[in-house]
Motif scaffolding. Sequence first.
Motif, mmCIF file in Angstrom:
data_model
loop_
_atom_site.group_PDB
_atom_site.id
_atom_site.type_symbol
_atom_site.label_atom_id
_atom_site.label_comp_id
_atom_site.label_asym_id
_atom_site.label_seq_id
_atom_site.Cartn_x
_atom_site.Cartn_y
_atom_site.Cartn_z
ATOM 1 N N MET A 1 39.570 -55.430 -73.678
ATOM 2 C CA MET A 1 39.696 -54.962 -73.182
ATOM 3 C C MET A 1 40.988 -56.662 -72.694
ATOM 4 O O MET A 1 40.962 -57.129 -72.122
ATOM 5 N N ASN A 2 42.152 -56.255 -73.110
ATOM 6 C CA ASN A 2 43.940 -57.520 -72.878
ATOM 7 C C ASN A 2 44.026 -57.139 -70.579
ATOM 8 O O ASN A 2 44.777 -56.080 -70.516
ATOM 9 N N PRO A 3 43.525 -57.828 -70.036
ATOM 10 C CA PRO A 3 44.341 -57.619 -68.915
ATOM 11 C C PRO A 3 45.795 -57.560 -68.426
ATOM 12 O O PRO A 3 45.996 -57.079 -67.040
ATOM 13 N N ILE A 4 46.103 -58.231 -69.221
ATOM 14 C CA ILE A 4 47.278 -58.421 -68.934
ATOM 15 C C ILE A 4 48.201 -57.323 -68.650
ATOM 16 O O ILE A 4 49.617 -56.779 -68.624
ATOM 17 N N ASP A 5 47.760 -56.016 -69.905
ATOM 18 C CA ASP A 5 48.580 -55.401 -70.376
ATOM 19 C C ASP A 5 48.011 -54.440 -68.873
ATOM 20 O O ASP A 5 49.034 -53.753 -68.163
ATOM 21 N N ASP A 8 50.910 -56.099 -66.212
ATOM 22 C CA ASP A 8 51.993 -55.094 -66.586
ATOM 23 C C ASP A 8 52.361 -54.049 -66.731
ATOM 24 O O ASP A 8 53.508 -53.804 -65.557
ATOM 25 N N CYS A 59 45.222 -62.081 -62.626
ATOM 26 C CA CYS A 59 44.492 -62.360 -63.354
ATOM 27 C C CYS A 59 43.308 -63.050 -62.520
ATOM 28 O O CYS A 59 42.483 -62.385 -62.457
ATOM 29 N N TRP A 63 41.590 -59.359 -61.065
ATOM 30 C CA TRP A 63 40.616 -59.500 -62.247
ATOM 31 C C TRP A 63 39.612 -60.398 -62.164
ATOM 32 O O TRP A 63 38.209 -59.971 -62.575
ATOM 33 N N ASP A 69 36.342 -58.266 -64.921
ATOM 34 C CA ASP A 69 35.969 -58.760 -66.250
ATOM 35 C C ASP A 69 35.164 -58.602 -66.954
ATOM 36 O O ASP A 69 34.804 -57.896 -68.672
ATOM 37 N N GLU A 73 33.504 -55.385 -69.631
ATOM 38 C CA GLU A 73 32.601 -56.032 -70.991
ATOM 39 C C GLU A 73 31.533 -54.591 -71.218
ATOM 40 O O GLU A 73 31.115 -54.096 -72.540
ATOM 41 N N PRO A 76 35.128 -50.689 -70.126
ATOM 42 C CA PRO A 76 36.692 -50.773 -69.818
ATOM 43 C C PRO A 76 37.323 -49.624 -68.926
ATOM 44 O O PRO A 76 38.209 -50.494 -68.081
#
Length: 179
Positions: A1-5, A8, A59, A63, A69, A73, A76
Amino acid sequence: MNPIDLIDAVIDREGGFVDHPADPGGATRWGITDAVARANGYTGDMRLLSRARAVAIYCRAYWLRPWFDRVAERAPLLAAELFDTGVNMGPPVACGFLQRALNALNRGASDYPDIVPDGAIGPATLAALDAFLQRRGRSGEVVLLKAVEALQGERYLSLAERRPAAEAFLYGWLANRIG
């Protein structure tokens, strides 16, 4: 999983600079309150807080620091909800919701021991999450997510009942933060 998504999506929903008179959090930019910006080293005018600086704060503070984070894992969808709840209510509240739900779903501590609902994810909370998911499988994540969202929804209603000014936000909270 990309936390940036996830970040955003929060920034898109929160928008630019806002200073709503009914919001006790005061001035925000990109959804970052003045207090959070200052706690993370920002000293400038909130109207000028850069998007990149907001992303870095999200972040680090919403996060990594609360260990979402590490939840990601394992689960998600749950991690995404905890992140969003943490942004809106504070990471300790989101962590506490997870801990309360894990305790309520452990079948009287027969699946795994109760954990202290201290509002901080650590090894004990992750061990309980692992045990829960091992016992309940992938469908367990969906049930746990529903339990966390139920606690979140109840808190929104309670806030609006206790503080009538919060009613200005209740519809949006329920529409955009639950489900």
